[in-house]
Scaffold this motif. Sequence first.
Motif, mmCIF file in Angstrom:
data_model
loop_
_atom_site.group_PDB
_atom_site.id
_atom_site.type_symbol
_atom_site.label_atom_id
_atom_site.label_comp_id
_atom_site.label_asym_id
_atom_site.label_seq_id
_atom_site.Cartn_x
_atom_site.Cartn_y
_atom_site.Cartn_z
ATOM 1 N N GLU A 122 -8.030 4.372 -1.535
ATOM 2 C CA GLU A 122 -6.967 4.857 -0.646
ATOM 3 C C GLU A 122 -5.944 3.768 -0.385
ATOM 4 O O GLU A 122 -4.725 4.019 -0.417
ATOM 5 C CB GLU A 122 -7.576 5.337 0.668
ATOM 6 C CG GLU A 122 -6.580 6.004 1.601
ATOM 7 C CD GLU A 122 -7.239 6.589 2.830
ATOM 8 O OE1 GLU A 122 -6.494 7.120 3.695
ATOM 9 O OE2 GLU A 122 -8.475 6.527 2.947
ATOM 10 N N ILE A 123 -6.406 2.543 -0.144
ATOM 11 C CA ILE A 123 -5.485 1.432 0.071
ATOM 12 C C ILE A 123 -4.703 1.141 -1.205
ATOM 13 O O ILE A 123 -3.479 0.904 -1.162
ATOM 14 C CB ILE A 123 -6.247 0.182 0.532
ATOM 15 C CG1 ILE A 123 -6.788 0.373 1.946
ATOM 16 C CG2 ILE A 123 -5.347 -1.053 0.474
ATOM 17 C CD1 ILE A 123 -5.737 0.496 3.023
ATOM 18 N N ALA A 124 -5.368 1.164 -2.339
ATOM 19 C CA ALA A 124 -4.690 0.903 -3.615
ATOM 20 C C ALA A 124 -3.584 1.936 -3.858
ATOM 21 O O ALA A 124 -2.501 1.593 -4.352
ATOM 22 C CB ALA A 124 -5.694 0.918 -4.764
ATOM 23 N N ALA A 125 -3.850 3.192 -3.482
ATOM 24 C CA ALA A 125 -2.828 4.236 -3.645
ATOM 25 C C ALA A 125 -1.645 3.982 -2.728
ATOM 26 O O ALA A 125 -0.481 4.198 -3.114
ATOM 27 C CB ALA A 125 -3.444 5.604 -3.361
ATOM 28 N N MET A 126 -1.910 3.515 -1.511
ATOM 29 C CA MET A 126 -0.819 3.183 -0.590
ATOM 30 C C MET A 126 0.006 2.021 -1.129
ATOM 31 O O MET A 126 1.234 2.016 -1.018
ATOM 32 C CB MET A 126 -1.390 2.829 0.791
ATOM 33 C CG MET A 126 -2.047 3.980 1.518
ATOM 34 S SD MET A 126 -2.885 3.466 3.059
ATOM 35 C CE MET A 126 -1.474 2.936 4.052
ATOM 36 N N MET A 127 -0.653 1.045 -1.735
ATOM 37 C CA MET A 127 0.070 -0.087 -2.312
ATOM 38 C C MET A 127 0.876 0.350 -3.523
ATOM 39 O O MET A 127 2.018 -0.084 -3.705
ATOM 40 C CB MET A 127 -0.914 -1.199 -2.672
ATOM 41 C CG MET A 127 -1.569 -1.856 -1.456
ATOM 42 S SD MET A 127 -2.927 -2.963 -1.900
ATOM 43 C CE MET A 127 -2.072 -4.196 -2.892
ATOM 44 N N ASP A 128 0.308 1.205 -4.360
ATOM 45 C CA ASP A 128 1.045 1.726 -5.520
ATOM 46 C C ASP A 128 2.323 2.426 -5.088
ATOM 47 O O ASP A 128 3.360 2.344 -5.768
ATOM 48 C CB ASP A 128 0.173 2.712 -6.306
ATOM 49 C CG ASP A 128 -0.944 2.031 -7.091
ATOM 50 O OD1 ASP A 128 -0.844 0.809 -7.325
ATOM 51 O OD2 ASP A 128 -1.915 2.721 -7.466
ATOM 52 N N ALA A 129 2.245 3.120 -3.956
ATOM 53 C CA ALA A 129 3.388 3.914 -3.486
ATOM 54 C C ALA A 129 4.378 3.098 -2.668
ATOM 55 O O ALA A 129 5.414 3.617 -2.259
ATOM 56 C CB ALA A 129 2.878 5.086 -2.648
ATOM 57 N N GLU A 130 4.096 1.812 -2.435
ATOM 58 C CA GLU A 130 4.884 0.969 -1.519
ATOM 59 C C GLU A 130 5.063 1.692 -0.185
ATOM 60 O O GLU A 130 6.070 2.342 0.070
ATOM 61 C CB GLU A 130 6.242 0.592 -2.095
ATOM 62 C CG GLU A 130 6.998 -0.375 -1.189
ATOM 63 C CD GLU A 130 8.326 -0.836 -1.771
ATOM 64 O OE1 GLU A 130 9.352 -0.615 -1.112
ATOM 65 O OE2 GLU A 130 8.327 -1.397 -2.871
ATOM 66 N N THR A 131 4.098 1.565 0.677
ATOM 67 C CA THR A 131 4.018 2.350 1.901
ATOM 68 C C THR A 131 4.576 1.586 3.092
ATOM 69 O O THR A 131 4.143 0.468 3.383
ATOM 70 C CB THR A 131 2.551 2.738 2.184
ATOM 71 O OG1 THR A 131 2.040 3.471 1.057
ATOM 72 C CG2 THR A 131 2.449 3.583 3.437
ATOM 73 N N TRP A 132 5.549 2.217 3.775
ATOM 74 C CA TRP A 132 6.083 1.691 5.032
ATOM 75 C C TRP A 132 5.414 2.435 6.175
ATOM 76 O O TRP A 132 5.385 3.667 6.200
ATOM 77 C CB TRP A 132 7.600 1.898 5.099
ATOM 78 C CG TRP A 132 8.389 1.006 4.193
ATOM 79 C CD1 TRP A 132 8.669 1.222 2.877
ATOM 80 C CD2 TRP A 132 8.991 -0.244 4.540
ATOM 81 N NE1 TRP A 132 9.415 0.182 2.368
ATOM 82 C CE2 TRP A 132 9.627 -0.730 3.365
ATOM 83 C CE3 TRP A 132 9.053 -0.994 5.704
ATOM 84 C CZ2 TRP A 132 10.322 -1.937 3.343
ATOM 85 C CZ3 TRP A 132 9.746 -2.192 5.692
ATOM 86 C CH2 TRP A 132 10.371 -2.659 4.524
ATOM 87 N N LEU A 133 4.894 1.690 7.126
ATOM 88 C CA LEU A 133 4.187 2.267 8.263
ATOM 89 C C LEU A 133 4.885 1.880 9.561
ATOM 90 O O LEU A 133 5.108 0.690 9.816
ATOM 91 C CB LEU A 133 2.745 1.755 8.308
ATOM 92 C CG LEU A 133 1.880 2.008 7.069
ATOM 93 C CD1 LEU A 133 0.623 1.151 7.117
ATOM 94 C CD2 LEU A 133 1.521 3.474 6.962
ATOM 95 N N ASN A 134 5.219 2.884 10.371
ATOM 96 C CA ASN A 134 5.745 2.554 11.694
ATOM 97 C C ASN A 134 4.581 2.168 12.604
ATOM 98 O O ASN A 134 3.414 2.150 12.179
ATOM 99 C CB ASN A 134 6.577 3.700 12.267
ATOM 100 C CG ASN A 134 5.778 4.972 12.484
ATOM 101 O OD1 ASN A 134 4.567 4.949 12.713
ATOM 102 N ND2 ASN A 134 6.452 6.114 12.416
ATOM 103 N N ALA A 135 4.860 1.887 13.852
ATOM 104 C CA ALA A 135 3.827 1.377 14.752
ATOM 105 C C ALA A 135 2.668 2.362 14.890
ATOM 106 O O ALA A 135 1.496 1.978 14.787
ATOM 107 C CB ALA A 135 4.429 1.059 16.122
ATOM 108 N N ASP A 136 2.977 3.627 15.134
ATOM 109 C CA ASP A 136 1.925 4.625 15.295
ATOM 110 C C ASP A 136 1.089 4.761 14.032
ATOM 111 O O ASP A 136 -0.148 4.860 14.087
ATOM 112 C CB ASP A 136 2.520 5.981 15.671
ATOM 113 C CG ASP A 136 3.092 6.008 17.076
ATOM 114 O OD1 ASP A 136 2.670 5.170 17.894
ATOM 115 O OD2 ASP A 136 3.955 6.863 17.349
#
Length: 277
Positions: free
Chosen positions: A175-189
């Motif tokens: 799951e983390i690898a997929a988020m990294m592949d997608a270049e994930t921006w996360l707001n505070a929440d």
Amino acid sequence: MSLKTLPEIQAKQNKNISFDPRQDALDHYQTDKPIVAQSGDVLLLYGVVGDDWSDTPVTPQAVAEFLKGKGDITVSINSPGGNYFDGIAIYNLLRAHPHKITVQVIGDAASAASVIAMAGDNILMGEGAFMMIHNCWGVVVGNRADLAESIELMEQLDNAMTKLYVAQSGKDEAEIAAMMDAETWLNADEAVECGLATGHLHTKADKQPDPSQARHKAKAQIESALRAQGLSRSQSRQILKNYQTDTTPRADVGFSSVKPRADWQTLSNQLSDLFKD
């Protein structure tokens, strides 16, 4: 060591690859504050990590100097990222610090700066702040052997960062690898929800509301409650004046059951109970 168990990141450097912040991260990043500053027990990391063209770069050397003799510290971050090896070095320096580390993301903690943020025992996200995770990004110069070596190096770094984010969030590696592949921006929440941050950064105003504003609101609630019972504005304000200046109940105005207290909110609550029927 830090108060929590953190994985160590190790990777050999390749002279043929240069790591810089992605342009989209730079476009997202806005600040005119100093890149690195020292203020008591607060380490300010504001700027490009490992930026060798700046007069005041965010460097492991500056962080190591700051940490000398320090106890519990706060690390304030607003950075678009930058050189992965400098980011990893700063992370490992903080990881080895034997006292509590509170990370406050006040703007961006993108790319290499998100790696640094993972060193916190507490990772707090400010209002409007973002965290960005992605696969390492750089420019490679050389022949096919150099390119192949760089691919191997970048894979090592991606795996190391994946394990780091997994250790903080508790999520599966896939799951983390997929988020990294997608270049994930996360707001505070989102950062708090997915486990890459431990909470929200509250301002002093959030924790300590202006007492004068609270009193004004309570007095307005009291006057509204009195007016709803048929009293005129002058009568209502006279009751408020009596409450403010007297130390005994005012039976002559019909509220002998209300005992004066030191704060307006208490009286507001008492009158709400008195009139609820």
